[in-house]
Design a protein around this motif. Sequence first.
Motif, PDB file in Angstrom:
ATOM      1  N   GLU A  53      -5.945  -1.981   6.773  1.00 24.85           N
ATOM      2  CA  GLU A  53      -7.189  -2.881   6.320  1.00 24.85           C
ATOM      3  C   GLU A  53      -7.045  -3.230   4.922  1.00 24.85           C
ATOM      4  N   LYS A  54      -5.828  -3.618   3.992  1.00 20.42           N
ATOM      5  CA  LYS A  54      -6.108  -4.893   3.435  1.00 20.42           C
ATOM      6  C   LYS A  54      -4.816  -6.036   4.097  1.00 20.42           C
ATOM      7  N   GLU A  64      -2.915   4.133   6.650  1.00 17.15           N
ATOM      8  CA  GLU A  64      -3.859   2.635   7.050  1.00 17.15           C
ATOM      9  C   GLU A  64      -4.789   2.477   6.113  1.00 17.15           C
ATOM     10  N   GLU A  65      -4.172   2.170   4.944  1.00 17.37           N
ATOM     11  CA  GLU A  65      -4.755   0.907   3.503  1.00 17.37           C
ATOM     12  C   GLU A  65      -3.999  -0.285   3.717  1.00 17.37           C
ATOM     13  N   GLU A  99      -0.217   4.311   2.069  1.00 16.54           N
ATOM     14  CA  GLU A  99      -0.423   4.834   3.065  1.00 16.54           C
ATOM     15  C   GLU A  99      -0.798   3.630   3.980  1.00 16.54           C
ATOM     16  N   ALA A 109       0.527  -1.609  -0.040  1.00 20.01           N
ATOM     17  CA  ALA A 109       0.052  -0.330  -0.063  1.00 20.01           C
ATOM     18  C   ALA A 109       1.126   1.382   0.197  1.00 20.01           C
TER      19      ALA A 109
END
Length: 281
Positions: free
Chosen positions: A257-258, A253-254, A251, A249
């Motif tokens: 989540e991933k 946060e991304e 970022e 990713a």
Amino acid sequence: MKYTAIGAFPPIFGERRVKEEARARVVCVAGSRVTAEWVARRLRAIGYEVDDLVEVEPSESSISLLLKDLIDKYDVVVVTGGVEPGSAPTFTAAAEALGRSLVVDEEALRLVEEHYYTLYREEGGKGAFRLPEEAEPLFKLPEGSIVIPNPRGPSPGVILEEDGKYLVCLPSSPLEACEMFEDEVDQYVRSLLGVNLSATVHVMTRVWDAGLLARVVEELASKEPWIFAQVKLNVYSEEGRGVTVTVFAKEAEELSEKLETAVKLVEEELERMGINYIKRA
């Protein structure tokens, strides 16, 4: 469970234009299909649009002709195979395709000498050490090569940058090439897309059948190409082997989540195939 972002590497290329989209192609020199397929999956997970593998015979002229065509069309071209003791047509072809000289690379020479000297000592060699003739093609590289060390074998790899694009050459052995890609090549190909973060976890199972787990990896690659799953033979517990899961990713946060979603999908696939695994708290 909430996961946190790990595995970041700092930008090493200074200011450069990051692409929103990028294309890649993997060239499979005869006998290197397993490695080529692994590389293609890795590039898709990073975010590349990867076209079908191209197979080519291990001859300098065939590889060179193909590379001249692909380098103009793709942001990243990776060649697997055609690099081994006694013969390295991939290195010669890459030099010809890019219009560069083939030169003795001092870093590659040092690495190759270290490998053969270690073998010499392990086999009980005495007296003056001489580098065998079969080693010579392994340290004659295209001018301007970035050398990729190979901790498991004699053949180094190379990274060549041309007009903001990358041409990568790797040996055919999956054991060697996959580790080289993860340790060295990853940061270069990820830099083009600005994908500077990655995270990896191991989903541990209660089975030892690597072939069965490989089917899980194949299913995930087909359904969710952004998840990079693999079965590493050195990842196991007392109860069974693990499925190593990596996501990428831009970022934090991304990434978190991933990773959380990826682990859930891996566990669901294991359940679908009737494979028992160790659930996380």
